[in-house]
Design a protein around this motif. Sequence first.
Motif, short mmCIF file in Angstrom:
data_model
loop_
_atom_site.label_atom_id
_atom_site.label_comp_id
_atom_site.label_asym_id
_atom_site.label_seq_id
_atom_site.Cartn_x
_atom_site.Cartn_y
_atom_site.Cartn_z
N LYS A 13 40.03 -10.67 20.47
CA LYS A 13 39.88 -11.11 19.07
C LYS A 13 38.44 -10.98 18.57
O LYS A 13 38.19 -10.51 17.47
N ASP A 32 35.61 -20.41 17.48
CA ASP A 32 35.07 -21.09 18.67
C ASP A 32 33.60 -21.48 18.49
O ASP A 32 33.18 -22.55 18.88
N ARG A 57 41.01 -29.40 19.90
CA ARG A 57 42.10 -29.24 18.93
C ARG A 57 41.79 -29.96 17.61
O ARG A 57 42.10 -29.46 16.53
N ARG A 118 35.72 -20.13 30.01
CA ARG A 118 36.96 -20.63 29.42
C ARG A 118 37.60 -21.70 30.30
O ARG A 118 38.24 -21.38 31.31
N ARG A 134 52.83 -19.84 25.33
CA ARG A 134 52.27 -19.50 24.02
C ARG A 134 52.91 -18.28 23.37
O ARG A 134 52.91 -18.18 22.14
#
Length: 168
Positions: A13, A32, A57, A118, A134
């Motif tokens: 992305k 992010d 979140r 991550r 997901r």
Amino acid sequence: MNIILIGFMGSGKSTVGKALRDLLGFSLVEMDEIVCQKTSSKTMTDLFAKGGEKLLRKTEALVAKDYVDQKRLIISTGGGVVLNPAILDNFKIVGGKVFFLNAPFELIAKRLEKDKTRPLFTNLLNAKAIYKDRLPLYHHYADEIVNITTQSPEELALIIKEGYFHGL
Ligand code: S3P
């Protein structure tokens, strides 16, 4: 209208977002990065140490609200934005086309083999389980699916550009 890039960690992305920015001259929003700034965290690992996934979140939802009214943006989302229906629903309502960068797990695992940035990709089995959970969500929100194989970021940007203008 905005371009929203979604997909799992390591699907590209951010790199595709940069290539698209160079191609279209839109502004690039790296969710992010902004989430880290908003929580005064140097890195995602730092953010997780402070408040875990819950803090991520909650902050993602706040950041998304800040950009919902703007135009000609490329929004490179974090891989977990699909967990909060309000984020993508709102982006779409105000005029956003969602592109799902659909990379096979094997490619992602290879790309992130040595990644230490991550917190949700530390264990391969666990990451694969998250990926499986997901996938239906990415498909649900996708206006267009971009299958990732061996294309360069620039080639992917061209594909997305075509898809974006096709719908206008
Ligand atoms: C996450 C993806 C990451 C980042 C965080 C959690 C996820 O972003 O938001 O580490 O839940 O999939 P990228 O998709 O840019 O790696």
